[in-house]
Design a protein around this motif. Structure first.
Motif, short mmCIF file in Angstrom:
data_model
loop_
_atom_site.label_atom_id
_atom_site.label_comp_id
_atom_site.label_asym_id
_atom_site.label_seq_id
_atom_site.Cartn_x
_atom_site.Cartn_y
_atom_site.Cartn_z
N LEU A 104 40.88 35.33 44.42
CA LEU A 104 40.74 35.32 42.96
C LEU A 104 39.63 36.26 42.51
O LEU A 104 39.75 36.93 41.48
N ARG A 105 38.55 36.33 43.29
CA ARG A 105 37.47 37.27 42.95
C ARG A 105 37.97 38.71 43.01
O ARG A 105 37.62 39.54 42.16
N ALA B 279 39.40 43.55 39.94
CA ALA B 279 40.33 44.67 39.82
C ALA B 279 41.03 44.71 38.46
O ALA B 279 41.72 45.69 38.14
N ALA B 280 40.86 43.67 37.66
CA ALA B 280 41.58 43.58 36.39
C ALA B 280 41.10 44.61 35.39
O ALA B 280 39.95 45.03 35.40
N LYS B 281 41.98 45.03 34.52
CA LYS B 281 41.71 45.99 33.44
C LYS B 281 42.10 45.36 32.11
O LYS B 281 42.95 44.47 32.07
N PRO B 282 41.49 45.77 31.01
CA PRO B 282 40.52 46.86 30.83
C PRO B 282 39.09 46.47 31.20
O PRO B 282 38.20 47.30 31.19
N TYR B 283 38.87 45.18 31.48
CA TYR B 283 37.59 44.73 32.00
C TYR B 283 37.88 43.50 32.86
O TYR B 283 38.99 42.93 32.83
N LEU C 61 40.55 37.03 34.47
CA LEU C 61 41.43 36.31 35.39
C LEU C 61 42.23 35.28 34.62
O LEU C 61 41.75 34.70 33.64
N VAL C 62 43.48 35.06 35.06
CA VAL C 62 44.31 33.98 34.52
C VAL C 62 44.71 33.08 35.68
O VAL C 62 45.41 33.51 36.60
N MET D 19 44.79 29.01 32.57
CA MET D 19 43.42 29.10 32.07
C MET D 19 42.96 30.54 32.22
O MET D 19 42.84 31.05 33.32
N ALA D 20 42.75 31.20 31.09
CA ALA D 20 42.24 32.57 31.09
C ALA D 20 40.73 32.53 30.99
O ALA D 20 40.16 31.68 30.30
#
Length: 299
Positions: free
Chosen positions: A42-43, A48-52, A55-56, A215-216
């Motif tokens: 999950l980390r 790696a998520a964009k644009p910043y 996590l969902v 949960m975002a």
């Protein structure tokens, strides 16, 4: 016999959810998600998520308990309509105040209290810290229920106020009615304009639908964590959620870049300046009221 069965079933449910509250986070949250290997994965997804970074988490909570949370919010909590230049939304009081409820009112919210205590438990705060890299999080409780009916929305801002460290939204949309892009209400995340620090683009680059039992979350970053809630388009599927923040002990650096001015309310613009006291009444939203097995227009 039929007349007595329903109250007995309700009493059984209340007992079960009170048991959940007593047993703690392990009765509410999917335990395999909290493993060391899961935290590592999950980390990686978060970073790696964009644009910043964000996590969902999917299927995080016990679905039976979460259905009970939804029912309790719909039937036993009041919400106040708020409107400013930034948002149109129905919002409850701070759920931290549930501890001050009288015994009769508290007895109507066992699942909601179990959920609140689970997500602010030391164990789960440690999990949030590990998967977001947000650092130490205090035990401050800060959350409320929000209902976006047709036409309700939240404009672009970065969520930076005080000691907020991680923003989260738990989605309680109808589990038996699939939410689609045509319903609106997506969480929209905005990139920065190239060459213009702390300036969000006019268009989001990522969006997440308010899917049941997700949960975002994202780390609050001054002048960076820009997001919005798309206008809800559906006339019969309100966007119900619990949103809030995990707090740090101190305010984040770079607060001079925050979009705080977007959140400031001009005198008389908002119908309520602060959260209302917590009450135990049917939630009414944009001329509609929830009913146990559907959604009907209020008289």
């Amino acid at each position: 016999m039929a007349e007595d069965s329903e109250p007995a079933a309700k009493r059984s449910k209340v007992t079960a959810y009170l048991s959940c509250a007593q047993r703690g986070a392990e009765a509410v949250i999917r335990q395999d998600l909290l493993s060391a290997e899961s935290r590592k994965q999950l980390r990686q997804q978060h970073d790696a998520a964009k644009p910043y970074t964000h996590l969902v988490l999917k299927d995080l909570f016990d679905p039976t308990l979460l259905r009970a949370v939804r029912d309790e919010v719909i039937h036993n909590i009041s919400a106040t309509y708020k409107e400013t230049d930034l948002f149109k939304v129905f919002q409850t009081g701070d759920l931290a105040n549930m501890d001050a409820l009288d015994p009769e009112s508290a007895s109507k919210l066992p699942a909601l209290m179990a959920l609140r205590d689970a997500i602010y438990s030391q164990e789960f705060r440690g999990f949030v810290r590990d998967i977001t890299g947000a650092g130490e999080l205090s035990n401050k409780t800060d959350l409320s229920c929000n209902v976006y009916a047709q036409g309700c929305h939240l404009l672009n801002h970065d969520d930076v106020i005080g000691t907020r460290a991680v923003s989260f939204i738990i989605y309680l949309a109808d589990p038996d009615a699939q939410w689609t892009a045509e319903d609106g209400g997506a969480l929209e995340l905005y990139p920065l304009v190239a060459g213009k620090p702390h300036t969000p683009d006019v268009r989001p680059s990522t969006s997440h639908l308010p899917i049941w039992n997700t949960m975002a979350m994202f780390v609050v970053q001054p002048g960076r964590s820009f997001h919005a809630v798309q206008e809800v388009l559906s006339a019969d599927k309100p966007r119900l959620s619990i949103s809030g923040w995990y707090h740090a002990e101190k305010a984040r650096e770079g607060k001079e870049h925050a979009s705080l001015q977007q959140l400031q309310i001009k005198a008389g613009e908002d119908q309520i300046h602060q959260h209302a006291e917590f009450q135990g009444t049917l939630m009414v939203c944009c001329g509609f009221s929830y009913m146990q097995y559907g959604f009907s227009q209020a008289e």
